[in-house]
Write a protein that holds these residues in place. Structure first.
Motif, PDB file in Angstrom:
ATOM      1  N   ALA A   1     -27.895 -23.121 -19.672  1.00 46.38           N
ATOM      2  CA  ALA A   1     -28.258 -21.913 -18.538  1.00 46.38           C
ATOM      3  C   ALA A   1     -29.085 -22.410 -17.483  1.00 46.38           C
ATOM      4  CB  ALA A   1     -29.099 -20.721 -19.413  1.00 46.38           C
ATOM      5  N   LEU A   2     -29.830 -23.365 -17.995  1.00 46.11           N
ATOM      6  CA  LEU A   2     -30.863 -24.096 -16.910  1.00 46.11           C
ATOM      7  C   LEU A   2     -29.914 -24.993 -15.862  1.00 46.11           C
ATOM      8  CD1 LEU A   2     -33.860 -24.264 -15.980  1.00 46.11           C
ATOM      9  CD2 LEU A   2     -33.823 -26.351 -17.516  1.00 46.11           C
ATOM     10  N   GLY A   3     -28.931 -25.735 -16.481  1.00 42.20           N
ATOM     11  CA  GLY A   3     -28.027 -26.606 -15.726  1.00 42.20           C
ATOM     12  C   GLY A   3     -27.105 -25.512 -14.711  1.00 42.20           C
ATOM     13  N   ASN A   4     -26.773 -24.367 -15.077  1.00 42.82           N
ATOM     14  CA  ASN A   4     -25.942 -23.497 -14.224  1.00 42.82           C
ATOM     15  C   ASN A   4     -26.706 -23.112 -13.213  1.00 42.82           C
ATOM     16  OD1 ASN A   4     -23.691 -22.211 -13.655  1.00 42.82           O
ATOM     17  ND2 ASN A   4     -24.376 -20.191 -14.748  1.00 42.82           N
ATOM     18  N   THR A   5     -28.144 -22.885 -13.643  1.00 42.58           N
ATOM     19  CA  THR A   5     -29.136 -22.315 -12.598  1.00 42.58           C
ATOM     20  C   THR A   5     -29.617 -23.204 -11.452  1.00 42.58           C
ATOM     21  OG1 THR A   5     -29.865 -20.692 -14.086  1.00 42.58           O
ATOM     22  CG2 THR A   5     -31.188 -21.055 -12.263  1.00 42.58           C
ATOM     23  N   LEU A   6     -29.867 -24.354 -11.782  1.00 39.98           N
ATOM     24  CA  LEU A   6     -30.455 -25.463 -11.149  1.00 39.98           C
ATOM     25  C   LEU A   6     -29.366 -26.460 -10.418  1.00 39.98           C
ATOM     26  CD1 LEU A   6     -33.637 -26.462 -13.173  1.00 39.98           C
ATOM     27  CD2 LEU A   6     -33.410 -24.720 -11.282  1.00 39.98           C
ATOM     28  N   VAL A   7     -28.040 -26.342 -10.956  1.00 39.00           N
ATOM     29  CA  VAL A   7     -27.113 -27.360 -10.303  1.00 39.00           C
ATOM     30  C   VAL A   7     -26.163 -26.580  -9.978  1.00 39.00           C
ATOM     31  CG1 VAL A   7     -25.737 -29.230 -11.164  1.00 39.00           C
ATOM     32  CG2 VAL A   7     -27.943 -29.319 -11.913  1.00 39.00           C
ATOM     33  N   PHE A   8     -25.408 -26.035 -10.778  1.00 39.63           N
ATOM     34  CA  PHE A   8     -24.247 -25.321 -10.310  1.00 39.63           C
ATOM     35  C   PHE A   8     -24.213 -24.263  -9.266  1.00 39.63           C
ATOM     36  CE2 PHE A   8     -20.084 -22.917 -10.831  1.00 39.63           C
ATOM     37  CZ  PHE A   8     -19.115 -23.937 -10.775  1.00 39.63           C
ATOM     38  N   ILE A   9     -25.305 -23.252  -9.389  1.00 40.36           N
ATOM     39  CA  ILE A   9     -25.455 -22.220  -8.436  1.00 40.36           C
ATOM     40  C   ILE A   9     -25.743 -22.828  -7.247  1.00 40.36           C
ATOM     41  CG2 ILE A   9     -26.525 -20.391  -7.816  1.00 40.36           C
ATOM     42  CD1 ILE A   9     -26.659 -19.379 -10.638  1.00 40.36           C
ATOM     43  N   PRO A  10     -26.702 -23.772  -7.143  1.00 39.08           N
ATOM     44  CA  PRO A  10     -26.943 -24.345  -5.758  1.00 39.08           C
ATOM     45  C   PRO A  10     -25.786 -24.887  -5.033  1.00 39.08           C
ATOM     46  CG  PRO A  10     -28.898 -24.705  -6.925  1.00 39.08           C
ATOM     47  CD  PRO A  10     -27.679 -24.218  -7.992  1.00 39.08           C
ATOM     48  N   ALA A  11     -24.747 -25.465  -5.628  1.00 33.97           N
ATOM     49  CA  ALA A  11     -23.574 -26.322  -5.166  1.00 33.97           C
ATOM     50  C   ALA A  11     -22.696 -25.215  -4.807  1.00 33.97           C
ATOM     51  CB  ALA A  11     -22.993 -27.207  -6.456  1.00 33.97           C
ATOM     52  N   MET A  12     -22.499 -24.280  -5.468  1.00 31.89           N
ATOM     53  CA  MET A  12     -21.677 -22.972  -5.165  1.00 31.89           C
ATOM     54  C   MET A  12     -22.356 -22.338  -3.793  1.00 31.89           C
ATOM     55  SD  MET A  12     -19.210 -23.115  -7.150  1.00 31.89           S
ATOM     56  CE  MET A  12     -19.600 -24.992  -6.884  1.00 31.89           C
ATOM     57  N   ILE A  13     -23.592 -22.283  -3.667  1.00 36.62           N
ATOM     58  CA  ILE A  13     -24.047 -21.629  -2.725  1.00 36.62           C
ATOM     59  C   ILE A  13     -23.660 -22.566  -1.339  1.00 36.62           C
ATOM     60  CG2 ILE A  13     -26.388 -21.197  -1.200  1.00 36.62           C
ATOM     61  CD1 ILE A  13     -27.394 -20.054  -3.957  1.00 36.62           C
ATOM     62  N   TYR A  14     -23.842 -23.991  -1.655  1.00 36.05           N
ATOM     63  CA  TYR A  14     -23.518 -24.886  -0.495  1.00 36.05           C
ATOM     64  C   TYR A  14     -22.146 -24.842   0.039  1.00 36.05           C
ATOM     65  CZ  TYR A  14     -22.473 -29.420   1.583  1.00 36.05           C
ATOM     66  OH  TYR A  14     -22.161 -30.364   2.548  1.00 36.05           O
ATOM     67  N   ARG A  15     -21.250 -24.798  -1.241  1.00 36.63           N
ATOM     68  CA  ARG A  15     -19.713 -24.822  -1.052  1.00 36.63           C
ATOM     69  C   ARG A  15     -19.499 -23.277  -0.163  1.00 36.63           C
ATOM     70  NH1 ARG A  15     -14.897 -27.099  -2.352  1.00 36.63           N
ATOM     71  NH2 ARG A  15     -13.122 -25.826  -1.534  1.00 36.63           N
TER      72      ARG A  15
END
Length: 193
Positions: free
Chosen positions: A144-158
Motif C-alpha cells: 500500500a505504501l509503495g502504491n501511495t509513494l511511488v505508483f500514484i506520483p508516477a500516474m500523476i506525472y504521466r
C-alpha cells in the motif's frame, strides 16, 4: 483456503491485464500520424512496479499474519476484480487512441463516454485501485505504501503530460471535461453524465 482463492484471483486478474495490454499494442500498430512526448512512465516502467509489488506480496515482506481480517481481505480481492474490469472497460472505450507514450494521433478523438464519464484516467485509476486491493487482500502495508509513494506520483506525472497534450488538442472541450470529471476518483457530488 483464502490464500488459494486470493492467488487464483490475482493470477486471473494479471492474465486479463496482460491480454488487454497485448491487444492494445496490436491495435495501435497502424501507421497513423501523431505527435509524441516520450515519458519515463510507460508500460515498461509500470510493469516494473507491478513486478516489484508482486515480489513484495509474494515474499510476504511486511505482511500481517491474521485470519481474523477475512472480510477486509475479501474486500481487497473484490477491489482487484473491480479494478481489472474497469481497466478493460476503459481500454474498450479508448480503442485506437491508446498509446504506450503520451501521443496524440492526427485522428484522435476525445473520449468522454463509458468509464471516461466517471474518471479522466480510468486505466491509471483502475491500476491504483487494483494495487490497493492487492495490498488489502494480502494484508501488506508495504504494498500500500509503495502504491501511495511511488505508483500514484508516477500516474500523476504521466496524466499531467497527457492532459497538457489533450488540452492543446481539444481546447475548451477538454477544459470542460476536466472540470466536471475527476482524475482518478469520481468528483464528490458529481453524477456521471
Amino acid at each position: 483456503m483464502f490464500n488459494v482463492v486470493a492467488d487464483l484471483t490475482t493470477a486471473i486478474c494479471a492474465l486479463a491485464m496482460l491480454a488487454a495490454i497485448a491487444f492494445n499494442f496490436i491495435d495501435a500498430r497502424g501507421a497513423r500520424a501523431f505527435r509524441e512526448r516520450r515519458s519515463p512512465v510507460a508500460t515498461a516502467s509500470m510493469t516494473g512496479f507491478f513486478v516489484a509489488l508482486y515480489l513484495v506480496i509474494r515474499l510476504r515482506i511486511s505482511a500481517i499474519d491474521s485470519d481474523g481480517l477475512l472480510p477486509l481481505r475479501g474486500a481487497g480481492l473484490a477491489l482487484m476484480v473491480f479494478g481489472t474490469a474497469f481497466n478493460i472497460w476503459g481500454r474498450i472505450f479508448l480503442k485506437q487512441n491508446w498509446s504506450d507514450h503520451v501521443r496524440v494521433y492526427s485522428d484522435q478523438q476525445l473520449v468522454t463516454t463509458g468509464p471516461y464519464r466517471i474518471v479522466r484516467h480510468p486505466l491509471y485509476a483502475s491500476l491504483i485501485w487494483m494495487f490497493y486491493g492487492a495490498a488489502l487482500a494480502y494484508l501488506n502495508p508495504l504494498a500500500a505504501l509503495g502504491n501511495t509513494l511511488v505508483f500514484i506520483p508516477a500516474m500523476i506525472y504521466r496524466s499531467n503530460l497527457e492532459e497538457q497534450a489533450l488540452g492543446a488538442t481539444f481546447g475548451g472541450a477538454y477544459a470542460a471535461y476536466r472540470k466536471r470529471t475527476g482524475r482518478f476518483f469520481p468528483k464528490p457530488g458529481r453524477r456521471a453524465e
